[in-house]
Design an enzyme around this catalytic site. Structure first.
Site, short mmCIF file in Angstrom:
data_model
loop_
_atom_site.label_atom_id
_atom_site.label_comp_id
_atom_site.label_asym_id
_atom_site.label_seq_id
_atom_site.Cartn_x
_atom_site.Cartn_y
_atom_site.Cartn_z
N ARG A 1 0.86 -1.21 0.00
CA ARG A 1 0.00 0.00 0.00
C ARG A 1 0.88 1.24 0.00
O ARG A 1 0.62 2.19 -0.69
CB ARG A 1 -0.92 0.00 1.21
N ASP B 1 0.23 -7.00 -2.64
CA ASP B 1 -1.15 -6.65 -2.31
C ASP B 1 -1.67 -5.77 -3.45
O ASP B 1 -0.96 -5.56 -4.45
CB ASP B 1 -1.24 -5.92 -0.96
N HIS C 1 -6.42 -10.13 -3.01
CA HIS C 1 -5.47 -9.04 -2.74
C HIS C 1 -4.27 -9.09 -3.67
O HIS C 1 -3.12 -8.95 -3.23
CB HIS C 1 -4.97 -9.12 -1.28
N GLU D 1 -9.44 -12.49 3.04
CA GLU D 1 -10.37 -11.58 2.38
C GLU D 1 -10.53 -11.86 0.88
O GLU D 1 -10.46 -10.96 0.06
CB GLU D 1 -9.93 -10.13 2.61
N TRP E 1 -5.92 -13.50 12.82
CA TRP E 1 -6.01 -12.03 12.84
C TRP E 1 -7.40 -11.52 13.11
O TRP E 1 -7.57 -10.47 13.70
CB TRP E 1 -5.48 -11.44 11.53
N TYR F 1 -2.85 -4.83 15.78
CA TYR F 1 -2.91 -4.04 14.55
C TYR F 1 -2.40 -2.64 14.81
O TYR F 1 -3.10 -1.78 15.33
CB TYR F 1 -4.33 -4.09 13.95
N PHE F 2 -1.14 -2.44 14.44
CA PHE F 2 -0.50 -1.17 14.72
C PHE F 2 -0.80 -0.12 13.66
O PHE F 2 -0.23 0.96 13.66
CB PHE F 2 1.02 -1.37 14.90
N ASP F 3 -1.70 -0.47 12.72
CA ASP F 3 -2.23 0.59 11.86
C ASP F 3 -3.42 1.25 12.53
O ASP F 3 -3.84 2.32 12.11
CB ASP F 3 -2.62 0.03 10.48
N TRP G 1 -0.07 -2.37 8.73
CA TRP G 1 -0.68 -2.16 7.42
C TRP G 1 -0.55 -0.69 7.09
O TRP G 1 -0.70 0.17 7.96
CB TRP G 1 -2.16 -2.58 7.46
N THR G 2 -0.27 -0.40 5.82
CA THR G 2 0.20 0.96 5.55
C THR G 2 -0.70 1.81 4.66
O THR G 2 -0.23 2.78 4.08
CB THR G 2 1.62 0.90 4.93
C1 ACM Z 1 -5.63 -8.89 7.15
O1 ACM Z 1 -5.58 -7.96 7.98
N1 ACM Z 1 -6.41 -8.79 6.09
C2 ACM Z 1 -4.88 -10.10 7.33
#
Ligand code: ACM
Ligand code: ZN
Length: 714
Positions: free
Chosen positions: A143, A172, A244, A306, A372, A397-399, A436-437
């Site tokens: 991302r 991704d 993804h 997903e 997750w 989740y550090f986002d 996640w960015t």
């Molecule tokens: C994820 O956060 N989709 C693994």
């Protein structure tokens, strides 16, 4: 005697602020070991740890010595120790390090770094080994792209805090980030995009390298893997499939269902590899062959999360596969897909790991599951005899922002759920923080999202010591100088104020944060840090907003809070005592409270309080509540919850601005008022999707609750 004992007690060093806390630590005495110009190092093996050791004491040459001796730092491998285990013994005359493997030696040195004060190290004995073997840090480079130098910076930080699995999310929808010989199109057509800032609905891949993006060459990947290995870190590559993976399907449309060319519609729901055709399996075998050649990791991460199964439902080839393989549905088709991939991975001598969706439709026989969406997937996998890495959104989740995943919350986490006991619990290899960015475009933001809560993750994954967050907070405070030495822009919360909106009075109480620091203020929130002055040295400005923040040790500002003080406003006359508020309504599609303020309302009525009982229709409308509010006390906290936007004014002054289209979220503000009646004005609009509106209060002896009806009049 008594006096002497007292003096010794005063001299005894405080327990040093180690993170993560070791298995055992003991002060040996009050005389430290001093590193001098003639101090030497003895190590029977060449160790990266020795190189690292020299960075702690740059002013000492620390020459090599062929024998173990005094006035030395001696490294010795201890064959009875497990991997990553070490003992660090600091005596006034020498330092001895015993280690199980190169990682253990490195961890001893990193512990020493935290113990060292200039050229001195406390006399100390530390015996240490990790609680978990998987202490992970995931980075999404799709991302937003992070350069090799930036990735290495993360690896350095990981080693400092004894983290050992770098999960590199290389594929991704935002871009394909690894150059492969067999398919150069992947990075030619799939590594750059036209749009930045990030928008899922606007991903438009381009061959133009001036677009946003980038990729790693094979040489760069090898370089990163070697750099990580020196630091005791296994790089676990993730090649996302079957979803993804917009870039590969963009480069080779026939890999997707129905050969779809332009894939993203208006969401993250992009096309997936077709599970009916053979082509994607051949392609992925080729890809994985090159990947395993680059990455010695025992685990290869294949994503699996997903997957939008609509593509498979609507695809003739996929439906044909379901028939011929006698599968029940698309979940079993996903399982079919993942099992085939696992065979490929296993045939190359590696273990497959995937996100917990790979459980759906039946788990592949040897798979490791990364849980997750909660911990349930991990529990189910462990109970059925599979290895598990825990990484639930709730703690890992550090986002997510600090309000939802705070340092304290991370610290409270136990990666082994209570549902798992004995052998099942042993299936939990460890845990992992995921970065996640989508909303992390640069290193500055990255730093803030990671630090300081990665310190909590480090301790959770390494240490077995009992949890004590107050004590941990002190060690976090003491860790900031080391983070600053590494150039880390850690997150520093805004000062917590009991009240941030004052009528008449200046604020007196700033409730102390766990990271207690002096508070600085400015009237211009954009002023450079050095122009922010200590709060309390000046009269606070009245009738305009002002701003407060903490400073990092290096002088930079943390998050900024906006405060307001009014000295003009007194409680208005009570006027009418008719109970209830006047409510007006508008019908229309608004994006902000400003959009309807000037318009004549469609109608009006009376409401007993603030809420959506007065809603005129399901969607696309606006409401305004006006009247008076009586505060039966001085200090209150108001919580305004809305979906979509809302704005609260008291005596015409904006007290809570929660405007704009958004989901069901809450904004709060402390108000300090004189006892009395104030003009009340609350505006709200609903712009499709969910709807919510609540105004709650707490303080002056009240638990948090909706503002009582009896406070309102008109
Ligand atoms: C994820 O956060 N989709 C693994
Ligand atoms: Zn298909």
């Amino acid at each position: 005697m008594f006096g002497v004992a007292l003096v010794l007690a005063n001299l005894a060093p405080e327990v040093p602020p180690l993170i993560p806390l070791p298995q055992s630590q003991k002060v040996l005495g009050t005389t430290p070991f001093a590193v001098k110009t003639d101090t030497k190092i003895n190590s029977e093996q060449p160790l990266f740890a020795v190189q690292e050791l020299r960075t702690i004491f740059p002013s000492a040459p620390l020459a090599d010595s062929p024998v173990r001796a005094a006035n030395q730092i001696n490294f010795r491998r201890e064959p009875t120790f497990q991997a990553e285990q070490y003992v660090l013994n600091v005596a006034p005359t020498r330092i001895d390090i015993a280690y199980g493997d190169a990682s253990g030696a490195l961890y001893a040195v990193e512990t020493l770094r935290q113990l060292a004060n200039q050229n001195q190290v406390l006399s100390y004995r530390i015996e240490d080994k990790p609680r978990f073997s998987w202490r992970g840090w995931h980075l999404d480079v799709s991302r937003h792209f992070f350069t090799v130098a930036e990735v290495k910076r993360s690896l350095d930080q990981m080693a400092r805090y004894k983290l050992n699995r770098f999960h590199w999310h290389l594929v991704d929808d935002g871009g394909w980030r690894i150059a492969l010989d067999r398919y150069p199109e992947l990075t030619k057509k799939g590594a750059y995009r036209k749009s930045e800032p990030w928008s899922y609905s606007k991903i438009e891949l381009t061959t133009d390298t001036k677009g946003y993006g980038g990729f790693y060459t094979k040489q760069e990947v090898r370089d990163v893997v070697a750099y990580a290995k020196e630091r005791g870190i296994t790089v676990v590559p993730e090649i996302e499939m079957p979803g993804h993976t917009l870039p590969s399907i963009h480069a080779f449309p026939s890999l997707g269902c129905r050969d779809a060319k332009r894939i993203p519609d208006n969401s993250w729901v992009t096309n997936v590899y077709c599970a009916g055709k053979e082509l994607p399996f051949q392609f992925l075998e080729d890809v994985l062959s090159e990947v395993v050649e680059l990455f010695p990791s025992p685990w290869i991460h294949i994503g699996g999360d997903e997957v939008d199964k609509k593509w498979w439902r609507e695809c003739e080839d996929c439906q044909e596969r379901i028939k011929t393989e006698k599968l029940k549905d698309e979940n079993e088709l996903q399982s079919y897909f993942i099992r085939r991939i696992e065979k490929l991975v296993n045939a190359k001598g590696r273990r497959m790991i995937g996100w917990d969706e790979i459980l759906e439709g039946g788990l592949a026989p040897n798979a490791t599951v990364m849980s997750w969406r909660g911990i349930e997937g991990g529990i189910a996998a462990a109970k059925s005899g599979h290895d598990v890495v825990m990484s639930p959104t709730s703690h890992c989740y550090f986002d997510y922002g600090y309000p939802s995943v705070s340092t304290e919350h991370v610290y409270s986490w136990d990666p082994v759920p209570k549902e798992l006991k004995g052998k099942e619990a042993e299936r939990v290899l460890g845990g992992q923080a995921n970065v996640w960015t989508e909303w992390i475009p640069d290193v500055r933001r990255y730093d803030m999202m990671v630090w300081p809560r990665m310190l909590a993750m480090s301790e959770v994954l390494w240490s077995t010591a009992p949890k004590d967050f107050t004590a941990f907070s002190k060690r976090v405070n003491a860790s900031y100088p080391l983070l600053e030495q590494m150039g880390v822009d850690y997150y520093l919360e805004e000062p917590v104020t009991e009240t941030s909106f004052f009528f008449n009075k200046a604020p007196t109480v700033f409730s102390s944060s766990q990271f207690a620091r002096p508070v600085y203020f400015q009237v211009d929130p954009k002023a450079p840090a050095e122009q922010w002055e200590l709060l309390g040295q000046h009269e606070l400005p009245a009738n305009k907003a002002f701003y407060v923040a903490y400073k990092r040790n290096n002088g930079t500002l943390g998050d900024i809070a906006e405060l307001y003080r009014s000295d003009k406003i007194a409680p208005v006359p009570a006027g009418s005592v008719v109970s209830g508020l006047k409510v007006s309504f508008w019908e229309g599609t608004y994006k902000s409270c400003r959009d309807f303020e000037e318009l004549s309302p469609k109608g009006s009525g009376v409401a007993n309080g603030v809420g959506l009982f007065a809603r005129p229709r399901a969607n696309n409308y606006a409401l305004r509540f006006t009247g008076k509010i009586r505060f039966p006390g001085r200090k209150f906290k108001l919580y305004l919850t809305s979906d979509d936007g809302s704005v609260l004014r008291l005596n015409g002054i904006k007290v809570i601005n929660h405007d704009g289209p958004h989901g069901d979220t809450t904004k709060s503000v402390g108000v300090e008022v004189a006892d009395g009646v104030y003009d009340f004005d609350l505006r709200y609009f609903e712009a499709g999707g969910g709807s919510a509106l609540r105004l709650e209060v707490e303080g002056s002896g009240l638990k948090r609750q909706p503002v009582p009806q009896s406070w309102f009049s008109r």
